[in-house]
Design a protein around this motif. Structure first.
Motif, mmCIF file in Angstrom:
data_model
loop_
_atom_site.group_PDB
_atom_site.id
_atom_site.type_symbol
_atom_site.label_atom_id
_atom_site.label_comp_id
_atom_site.label_asym_id
_atom_site.label_seq_id
_atom_site.Cartn_x
_atom_site.Cartn_y
_atom_site.Cartn_z
ATOM 1 N N UNK A 193 0.651 -1.123 -0.096
ATOM 2 C CA UNK A 193 0.016 0.189 -0.006
ATOM 3 C C UNK A 193 0.677 0.985 0.071
ATOM 4 N N UNK A 194 1.868 1.371 0.880
ATOM 5 C CA UNK A 194 2.649 2.580 0.904
ATOM 6 C C UNK A 194 3.571 2.765 -0.211
ATOM 7 N N UNK A 241 5.074 5.721 -4.955
ATOM 8 C CA UNK A 241 5.416 5.369 -6.368
ATOM 9 C C UNK A 241 6.588 4.660 -6.501
ATOM 10 N N UNK A 242 6.866 3.652 -5.665
ATOM 11 C CA UNK A 242 7.966 2.840 -5.417
ATOM 12 C C UNK A 242 7.810 1.584 -5.726
ATOM 13 N N UNK A 243 8.779 0.845 -6.102
ATOM 14 C CA UNK A 243 8.559 -0.816 -6.706
ATOM 15 C C UNK A 243 9.471 -1.306 -5.846
ATOM 16 N N UNK A 244 9.142 -1.535 -4.419
ATOM 17 C CA UNK A 244 9.936 -2.060 -3.725
ATOM 18 C C UNK A 244 9.705 -3.791 -3.490
ATOM 19 N N UNK A 288 -8.580 4.037 3.273
ATOM 20 C CA UNK A 288 -7.919 5.011 4.118
ATOM 21 C C UNK A 288 -6.587 4.817 4.456
ATOM 22 N N UNK A 289 -6.120 3.610 4.301
ATOM 23 C CA UNK A 289 -4.736 3.515 4.730
ATOM 24 C C UNK A 289 -3.866 4.211 3.615
ATOM 25 N N UNK A 290 -4.378 3.718 2.328
ATOM 26 C CA UNK A 290 -3.552 4.468 1.131
ATOM 27 C C UNK A 290 -3.780 5.848 1.222
ATOM 28 N N UNK A 291 -5.029 6.352 1.191
ATOM 29 C CA UNK A 291 -5.243 7.974 1.634
ATOM 30 C C UNK A 291 -4.162 8.434 2.606
ATOM 31 N N UNK A 292 -3.893 7.794 3.749
ATOM 32 C CA UNK A 292 -2.962 8.437 4.746
ATOM 33 C C UNK A 292 -1.596 8.409 4.284
ATOM 34 N N UNK A 293 -1.315 7.259 3.609
ATOM 35 C CA UNK A 293 0.228 7.277 2.983
ATOM 36 C C UNK A 293 0.446 8.147 1.956
ATOM 37 N N UNK A 294 -0.681 8.475 1.032
ATOM 38 C CA UNK A 294 -0.486 9.307 -0.008
ATOM 39 C C UNK A 294 -0.369 10.597 0.327
#
Lengths: 226, 226
Positions: free
Chosen positions: B170-171, B176-179, B210-216
């Protein structure tokens, strides 16, 4: 399970508090083992074979099965040689507290006390002195009026705290620091004396003089390396 | 020991991977509990009372006895509710390995992956990407051809790694990372899908949006806060 054919090896360096934790546990349990002294500048093939991830000591090898991380090793020793001298309590809540405080020592005391002594930057040094003092105060409070963290006999938290009992007084003297003193932390200081003079522990500690000389050298070269 | 009069509370925040570890363990054991949502900006009196040292969640409270540190809590739960669905293996060497890898995840993956996503400094970011990739590679190798780290059923290491299975994807997308991708770590990726879709785990995860929005939000404010 421990058997009569056990082959037990410990890869370590004499001056390491983490290696010392394992030595104390083995001594307490009466386990015979072969100590293999490592040189951390030129890591041996044996070390790379047994601990390819961290390439650090201590590594404990029981019948060719390697384990690293000192607290993981101590808990393993307690589970395999479980007949006598328990290291962890048996009651689950007391076990959880023992694990909590051992982790607290690793997370909050070790690095902060080390940096308090061996950091040149004054601000950074002050910050680490403050953090170590706060951590030691928590331990002072936790000790209450017990002889050892483990109660009447020493246990997991005491073993984890050998760094505080033996190493901190040596390197704070080398660095001219008054971090852990009997005035500031009377209970913890009394505990440290009881602990390092316990026959099992005393025989497991490295001699003071070379350790002091090593830390003195490190402290005096601080300015030179910056 | 667990009894019918048990009062079980968990102080936490919904979006925390560490709180989630405890939720999975409780769900797996079928333990009923009261979840108390904390607000970490205004720490509650309850949190300060139960965790005066770290003032952090999760805090697990069993019959008014508090425990903190997520892995310590999970191990406690396994010891108290030991009848069904073991979390740690029973064999001492396997237990030691489970503890080693769980600690590895905390020491080597969590902070590095987080900093890889949320550090502005390019050099620091690169360093953390490299460290996370190296750590994930060790886990990929350790998984071998097992379904879970625990074998046919998930266990202690899987629970510790929920951060990797659910939070990292998610984060990294928010940043924008490909970890952690299926191309780079195919076994670990397959494991993560098995794990987060396991009914016990699925019900314990916080909702993605909501987790994605928080990290964004966090990622986009990086520049602003520097």
């Amino acid at each position: 399970m421990a058997g009569s054919q056990d082959e037990v090896k410990l890869l370590g360096v004499a001056g390491s508090p983490f290696v010392c934790r394992v030595k104390i546990a083995l001594k307490l349990k009466g386990v015979e083992y072969k100590f293999i002294e490592e040189n951390l500048h030129t890591k041996s093939d044996l070390l790379l074979k047994y601990n390819p991830i961290y390439k650090k000591v201590p590594v404990f090898v029981h019948n060719e099965k390697p384990i690293s991380e000192s607290l993981v090793i101590v808990e393993y020793i307690d589970e395999v040689w479980k007949g006598n001298n328990p290291i962890l309590p048996t009651e689950p809540y007391q076990r959880a507290l023992a694990r909590f405080w051992s982790k607290f020592i690793d997370d909050k005391c070790v690095s902060a006390a080390w940096k308090a002594a061996f950091t040149l930057d004054e601000k950074e040094r002050e910050k680490n002195i403050e953090e170590s003092s706060e951590a030691l105060q928590f331990l002072e409070n936790e000790l209450k009026d017990k002889k050892f963290f483990g109660g009447e006999e020493f246990g997991f938290v005491d073993i984890a705290a050998v760094f505080i009992a033996y190493w901190v007084p040596i390197f704070q003297e080398a660095a001219g620091l008054q971090l852990f003193t009997s005035e500031k932390f009377p209970k913890l200081y009394n505990w440290s004396q009881e602990f390092i003079n316990h026959p099992v522990v005393k025989e497991s500690l490295p001699p003071r003089e070379p350790l002091f000389a090593f830390f003195k050298g490190r402290y005096e070269s601080l300015g030179a390396s910056n």
